[in-house]
Design an enzyme around this catalytic site. Sequence first.
Site, short mmCIF file in Angstrom:
data_model
loop_
_atom_site.label_atom_id
_atom_site.label_comp_id
_atom_site.label_asym_id
_atom_site.label_seq_id
_atom_site.Cartn_x
_atom_site.Cartn_y
_atom_site.Cartn_z
N GLU A 1 -8.31 17.76 -48.62
CA GLU A 1 -8.72 18.10 -47.26
C GLU A 1 -7.51 18.68 -46.53
O GLU A 1 -6.39 18.20 -46.67
CB GLU A 1 -9.25 16.83 -46.55
N ASP B 1 -16.46 25.87 -45.13
CA ASP B 1 -16.48 26.65 -43.88
C ASP B 1 -16.92 28.08 -44.17
O ASP B 1 -16.43 28.70 -45.11
CB ASP B 1 -15.07 26.65 -43.25
N1 SAM Z 1 -17.52 18.54 -47.63
C1 SAM Z 1 -17.79 17.85 -46.37
C2 SAM Z 1 -19.28 17.67 -46.17
O1 SAM Z 1 -20.06 18.36 -46.86
O2 SAM Z 1 -19.67 16.84 -45.36
C3 SAM Z 1 -17.13 18.56 -45.19
C4 SAM Z 1 -17.65 19.91 -44.87
S1 SAM Z 1 -16.72 20.72 -43.58
C5 SAM Z 1 -17.77 21.94 -43.00
C6 SAM Z 1 -15.53 21.67 -44.51
C7 SAM Z 1 -14.26 20.92 -44.75
O3 SAM Z 1 -13.42 21.70 -45.59
C8 SAM Z 1 -13.46 20.67 -43.47
O4 SAM Z 1 -13.12 19.32 -43.40
C9 SAM Z 1 -12.24 21.57 -43.61
O5 SAM Z 1 -11.11 21.05 -42.97
C10 SAM Z 1 -12.09 21.63 -45.11
N2 SAM Z 1 -11.41 22.86 -45.56
C11 SAM Z 1 -11.69 24.12 -45.17
N3 SAM Z 1 -10.87 25.00 -45.77
C12 SAM Z 1 -10.05 24.27 -46.56
C13 SAM Z 1 -8.99 24.61 -47.42
N4 SAM Z 1 -8.59 25.88 -47.56
N5 SAM Z 1 -8.36 23.62 -48.07
C14 SAM Z 1 -8.76 22.33 -47.92
N6 SAM Z 1 -9.77 21.95 -47.11
C15 SAM Z 1 -10.40 22.91 -46.43
#
Ligand code: SAM
Length: 324
Positions: free
Chosen positions: A68, A119
Amino acid sequence: MRLRNITGSREMIGESRFVIHDPKNRKNRWRELFGNSHPLQIEIGMGKGRFIMELARSHPEINYVGIEKYSSVLVRGIQKMEAEQEPLPNLYFIRMDAEEITEVFGQAEVDKIYLNFSDPWPKDRHAKRRLPSREFLNRYREILCEKGTLEFKTDNQALFTFALEELKPACWHLDQVTYDLHHDKIMMKDNVKTEYEERFSSMGNPIYKYIISMERRTKMEYTFTAENFEKEVLSSEIPVFVDFYADWCGPCKMMAPVVEKLAEKYEGKVKVGKCNIDNENAIAAQYGVMSIPTMSVFVNGKTQETIVGAVPGEQLEEMIEKFL
Ligand code: SAM
């Protein structure tokens, strides 16, 4: 997901025994950390960690790493780990940007990658930041073992269409796909819901999912044109599946990998091919194609059955199987 900054989250992460603080030093040595040679699966963008914790609880025979980017989010996962009755010895977290993934895992060190509700980065100029983009797929290729797979779930149709389109240029193979996971008996088996999945599915949004691998399979579907339509379709000795499509049609793009998969599955039994209605408008008019994708089975030169619109692959298979 970006929660408001939580005071003390960095400190909490810095002190947590559940977090790997020097992940780059673990490269090629993750199995040593876990003290066994179990398979290693990782979730990128784990959010608050519900999904990966549930997997770790149900599969003690697998090692897991949750990644994360934001401290304010990861800290929620840590709080959940603290609240567990029994510690989960097969799960660790890393706070990092997945752009650095190849510095943290060695070649073929990972057995499976999960991307859940990544995202969307809707602006074109940010496409490279999308976790299922070809840039990321190339990074995953470096760390995933030969038979490894990647599973991606989302409720975002535009992101899913994009993700499907990235497979070919990045040389990945679509193994399974569904456009409505929660009504797909096969792919729903053993499904573990993420926080976002719970939220969006309860709002009635369909959940899209694919499973992909790096194996290359090169069987191609046919291209039907005015020149070959009589010979390849109308005079064919075996049933023919024709996908009437156009390059500008979003649902057609979604169906393209599904049709490709049908071509592989029915090779030798059914001719599976595509007919571009912009190039072949006389054929489209002759067969009354009013809306696309229109997918028809031809037997003995006649249309037997037609499905219009993007549908799950199983529905197309059911239609085809009737004529085998
Ligand atoms: N996977 C979880 C769910 O389905 O409930 C969280 C979904 S949330 C929309 C996307 C997560 O991915 C966020 O917590 C964001 O901080 C993380 N994230 C986005 N880009 C990332 C990256 N390049 N590296 C690590 N984490 C990332």
